[in-house]
Design a protein around this motif. Structure first.
Motif, PDB file in Angstrom:
ATOM      1  N   GLY A 264     -30.888 -66.845  75.436  1.00 45.78           N
ATOM      2  CA  GLY A 264     -29.890 -68.257  75.899  1.00 45.78           C
ATOM      3  C   GLY A 264     -29.214 -67.739  76.678  1.00 45.78           C
ATOM      4  N   ASP A 265     -27.660 -68.671  76.259  1.00 49.93           N
ATOM      5  CA  ASP A 265     -26.391 -68.471  76.894  1.00 49.93           C
ATOM      6  C   ASP A 265     -26.368 -66.736  76.642  1.00 49.93           C
ATOM      7  N   LEU A 266     -25.896 -66.030  78.272  1.00 51.84           N
ATOM      8  CA  LEU A 266     -26.027 -64.531  78.585  1.00 51.84           C
ATOM      9  C   LEU A 266     -25.063 -63.888  77.388  1.00 51.84           C
ATOM     10  N   GLU A 267     -23.509 -64.899  77.629  1.00 53.13           N
ATOM     11  CA  GLU A 267     -22.850 -63.353  76.693  1.00 53.13           C
ATOM     12  C   GLU A 267     -23.030 -64.060  75.501  1.00 53.13           C
ATOM     13  N   LYS A 268     -22.939 -65.058  74.980  1.00 50.33           N
ATOM     14  CA  LYS A 268     -23.143 -65.333  73.599  1.00 50.33           C
ATOM     15  C   LYS A 268     -24.577 -64.473  72.461  1.00 50.33           C
ATOM     16  N   THR A 269     -25.587 -64.234  73.622  1.00 52.57           N
ATOM     17  CA  THR A 269     -26.980 -63.687  73.221  1.00 52.57           C
ATOM     18  C   THR A 269     -25.874 -62.263  72.870  1.00 52.57           C
ATOM     19  N   HIS A 270     -25.712 -62.000  74.169  1.00 50.46           N
ATOM     20  CA  HIS A 270     -25.372 -60.726  73.771  1.00 50.46           C
ATOM     21  C   HIS A 270     -24.164 -60.009  72.806  1.00 50.46           C
ATOM     22  N   LEU A 271     -23.474 -60.931  72.515  1.00 51.98           N
ATOM     23  CA  LEU A 271     -22.590 -60.165  71.138  1.00 51.98           C
ATOM     24  C   LEU A 271     -23.449 -60.419  70.414  1.00 51.98           C
ATOM     25  N   GLU A 272     -23.927 -61.306  69.434  1.00 48.66           N
ATOM     26  CA  GLU A 272     -25.190 -61.225  68.655  1.00 48.66           C
ATOM     27  C   GLU A 272     -25.633 -60.479  68.857  1.00 48.66           C
ATOM     28  N   ALA A 273     -26.250 -59.802  70.215  1.00 41.48           N
ATOM     29  CA  ALA A 273     -27.118 -58.538  69.681  1.00 41.48           C
ATOM     30  C   ALA A 273     -26.265 -57.256  69.360  1.00 41.48           C
ATOM     31  N   VAL A 274     -24.900 -57.103  70.276  1.00 38.73           N
ATOM     32  CA  VAL A 274     -24.167 -55.856  69.788  1.00 38.73           C
ATOM     33  C   VAL A 274     -23.214 -56.019  68.308  1.00 38.73           C
ATOM     34  N   LYS A 275     -23.478 -57.073  67.434  1.00 38.47           N
ATOM     35  CA  LYS A 275     -23.002 -56.846  66.183  1.00 38.47           C
ATOM     36  C   LYS A 275     -23.991 -56.285  65.471  1.00 38.47           C
ATOM     37  N   LYS A 276     -25.246 -56.271  65.881  1.00 35.93           N
ATOM     38  CA  LYS A 276     -26.400 -55.861  64.660  1.00 35.93           C
ATOM     39  C   LYS A 276     -26.190 -54.980  64.695  1.00 35.93           C
ATOM     40  N   ILE A 277     -26.737 -54.076  66.411  1.00 36.85           N
ATOM     41  CA  ILE A 277     -26.770 -52.803  66.855  1.00 36.85           C
ATOM     42  C   ILE A 277     -25.642 -52.370  66.068  1.00 36.85           C
ATOM     43  N   LYS A 278     -24.493 -52.661  66.098  1.00 38.65           N
ATOM     44  CA  LYS A 278     -23.417 -51.879  65.447  1.00 38.65           C
ATOM     45  C   LYS A 278     -23.020 -51.087  63.734  1.00 38.65           C
ATOM     46  N   LYS A 279     -24.236 -52.475  63.075  1.00 41.85           N
ATOM     47  CA  LYS A 279     -24.145 -52.305  61.498  1.00 41.85           C
ATOM     48  C   LYS A 279     -25.072 -50.765  61.468  1.00 41.85           C
ATOM     49  N   TYR A 280     -25.681 -50.331  62.184  1.00 43.14           N
ATOM     50  CA  TYR A 280     -27.498 -49.270  62.506  1.00 43.14           C
ATOM     51  C   TYR A 280     -26.904 -48.519  63.396  1.00 43.14           C
ATOM     52  N   SER A 281     -26.560 -48.547  64.385  1.00 37.73           N
ATOM     53  CA  SER A 281     -26.449 -47.132  65.602  1.00 37.73           C
ATOM     54  C   SER A 281     -24.995 -46.255  65.282  1.00 37.73           C
ATOM     55  N   LEU A 282     -24.362 -46.563  64.423  1.00 33.57           N
ATOM     56  CA  LEU A 282     -22.586 -46.007  64.154  1.00 33.57           C
ATOM     57  C   LEU A 282     -23.369 -45.008  63.179  1.00 33.57           C
ATOM     58  N   ILE A 283     -23.513 -43.409  63.800  1.00 32.79           N
ATOM     59  CA  ILE A 283     -23.649 -42.745  62.625  1.00 32.79           C
ATOM     60  C   ILE A 283     -22.020 -42.071  61.572  1.00 32.79           C
ATOM     61  N   PRO A 284     -21.524 -42.315  60.762  1.00 30.64           N
ATOM     62  CA  PRO A 284     -20.389 -41.965  60.127  1.00 30.64           C
ATOM     63  C   PRO A 284     -20.339 -40.632  60.144  1.00 30.64           C
ATOM     64  N   VAL A 285     -19.748 -39.261  59.750  1.00 31.98           N
ATOM     65  CA  VAL A 285     -20.021 -37.920  59.320  1.00 31.98           C
ATOM     66  C   VAL A 285     -18.170 -37.666  58.833  1.00 31.98           C
ATOM     67  N   ASP A 286     -17.962 -36.610  58.216  1.00 33.85           N
ATOM     68  CA  ASP A 286     -16.642 -36.314  57.369  1.00 33.85           C
ATOM     69  C   ASP A 286     -16.505 -35.233  58.501  1.00 33.85           C
ATOM     70  N   HIS A 287     -17.204 -34.302  59.066  1.00 32.36           N
ATOM     71  CA  HIS A 287     -16.531 -33.047  59.866  1.00 32.36           C
ATOM     72  C   HIS A 287     -17.360 -33.346  61.293  1.00 32.36           C
ATOM     73  N   GLU A 288     -16.852 -31.725  62.290  1.00 32.61           N
ATOM     74  CA  GLU A 288     -17.197 -31.653  63.154  1.00 32.61           C
ATOM     75  C   GLU A 288     -17.969 -31.043  63.102  1.00 32.61           C
ATOM     76  N   TYR A 289     -19.310 -29.996  64.279  1.00 35.57           N
ATOM     77  CA  TYR A 289     -19.902 -29.630  63.632  1.00 35.57           C
ATOM     78  C   TYR A 289     -19.985 -27.753  64.667  1.00 35.57           C
TER      79      TYR A 289
END
Length: 458
Positions: A264-289
């Motif tokens: 659909g609309d360029l900006e609206k579809t992009h933001l919807e996709a961004v919402k989805k990937i942020k949920k699973y591509s970010l990997i929280p950790v407790d410390h550096e390595y």
């Protein structure tokens, strides 16, 4: 080393997978599991029939004041640095359902141009086009590469003081369609959406701003950040100057399977996709390595692209830590273009952390591809020395790899018939031995989906 209790992991290397052992105390950092779409063909059709913020593609053609047989269509697609399922011979191919709808409303095949948005990248090969799109599409439709240095680009205007031009074949078409993969991007925050236009289809001079030294050094020009990201904001300015009638953005899961389609609309579809990937591509950790093992995945077609994987370790590698990077680099130009090689030489001469300030000086004249080198500089500034990166590949010859900043993986193998798995395994042994000498309780991590998974210390 006694490796009897070590665990085995799998690394992606081109189309192959390497089996490597790591210590039992090595953390496996991976993206949250997201299932691939069931019946992807139907899901693609549903997205096209129920677009976000836009009319269906069939209805958009009613606004044209031409007969359908004379309407021209330009479709922007990504190049070989994005693993987008385009192929018309696979059930998750996103391009054929779109082309079928164009045919259904009377658009002639000869009036459709598929334009590969290479940006400043190298042109794609005919072999790649055949594999990426499939014989059905390559036989019936014209597929061309964008050239950012072409004298035939269309002048649109000035943005932020820079002359902005765009691919003429795209702009002069009656209907403009873009496609893209939304994934973390270490400059623009995320790829996809507006990046199909900027930098995908723009002139080289406009990238001097989009990839300028000040933009690259901005802390918001990094993975998964859009707010106050100068690269994102500039790309939006450019794209809004160019009419985009319809877009298809997709997301992939950790197995590179289709996990979402947004049309659909360029900006609206992009933001919807961004919402989805942020949920699973970010990997929280407790410390550096102390050491991190990562891989370039399918994106690391050359050394230039492999920078994304190294940069992705920045939030979790300790100052003075060691990163082992595995990258297939199977492109014909396994390192990158001549400009990239030239600027990497400057980085090596200046030393870690000094390149960025140097290119901000008045004495420096902008060189294409310096943006990628600047991101390498950010990485080396954190680890503190070039030999804190061990770069493992068998597709860059040993002499050329030695010239690049970093420690060559060839240092850990002997003979003419080099096996990449042995190179990586020995590099891991070396890194662990080094960190054990300085840390009582060393910490190691393997970034399973580098550079798609983004680990961040809480």
């Amino acid at each position: 080393m006694n490796t009897s209790r070590w665990k085995q992991i799998e690394l992606e290397y081109g189309k192959d997978f390497l089996q490597i052992k790591v210590p039992p105390w090595c953390d496996i950092l991976k993206m949250e599991y997201v299932a691939a779409l069931e019946n992807p063909e139907q899901q693609i059709e549903n997205a096209l029939s129920n677009p976000i913020g836009s009319l269906p593609i069939e209805d958009i053609f009613t606004s044209c004041k031409k007969s359908s047989s004379k309407v021209s269509v330009a479709i922007a697609v990504s190049d070989n640095t994005r693993p987008i399922p385009y192929s018309g011979e696979k059930e998750d191919g996103i391009l054929l359902p779109l082309l079928k709808r164009l045919k259904k409303v009377g658009i002639k095949n000869k009036n459709i141009k598929i334009i590969v948005g290479t940006g400043t990248h190298l042109p794609t090969s005919n072999e790649w086009k055949k594999e990426a799109f499939g014989k059905f599409i390559t036989d019936k439709y014209e597929i061309i590469d964008h050239s950012c240095t072409s004298s035939n680009l269309y002048y649109v205007g000035n943005i932020d003081g820079v002359s902005f031009k765009i691919n003429r074949e795209f702009l002069e078409a009656d209907i403009h369609i873009v496609t893209g993969l939304v994934e973390p991007h270490f400059m623009a925050g995320v790829s996809g959406g507006r990046k199909a236009i900027c930098p995908g289809l723009i002139n080289l001079e406009a990238t001097y701003v989009f990839h300028g030294a000040e933009f690259m050094d901005n802390p918001n020009a990094t993975n998964l950040i859009l707010r106050n990201n100068p690269c994102h904001n500039f790309a939006l300015k450019v794209t809004r100057k160019v009419r985009v009638d319809f877009s298809i953005n997709i997301v992939l899961n950790s197995e590179m399977k289709l996990a979402g389609v947004f049309a659909g609309d360029l900006e609206k579809t992009h933001l919807e996709a961004v919402k989805k990937i942020k949920k699973y591509s970010l990997i929280p950790v407790d410390h550096e390595y102390d050491t991190v093992l990562t891989q370039g995945g399918s994106v690391a077609v050359n050394h230039y692209q492999a920078a994304k994987a190294a940069y992705g370790t920045l939030p979790i590698i300790k100052r003075g830590g060691i990163v082992v990077l595995v990258a297939h680099n199977s492109n014909k130009e396994a390192i990158g273009k001549d400009d990239y090689k030239k600027v990497m030489k400057v980085l090596k001469e200046k030393g870690p952390g000094k390149f960025t300030e140097f290119i901000k000086s008045d004495s420096w004249q902008f060189v294409p591809d310096q943006w990628q080198v600047q991101k390498w500089d950010h990485f080396f500034r954190k680890v503190g020395a070039f030999d804190r990166l061990i770069y493992c590949t068998t597709n860059i010859n040993p002499e050329d790899l030695k010239k690049l900043p970093g420690k060559s993986g060839y240092d850990f193998v002997e003979g003419k018939n080099i096996e990449i798995d042995k190179m990586v395994q020995n590099a891991v042994f070396y890194a662990i031995d080094k960190i054990k000498r300085r840390a009582k309780e060393p910490k190691m991590a393997f970034v399973k989906e580098g550079p798609y998974g983004i680990p961040v210390v809480n």
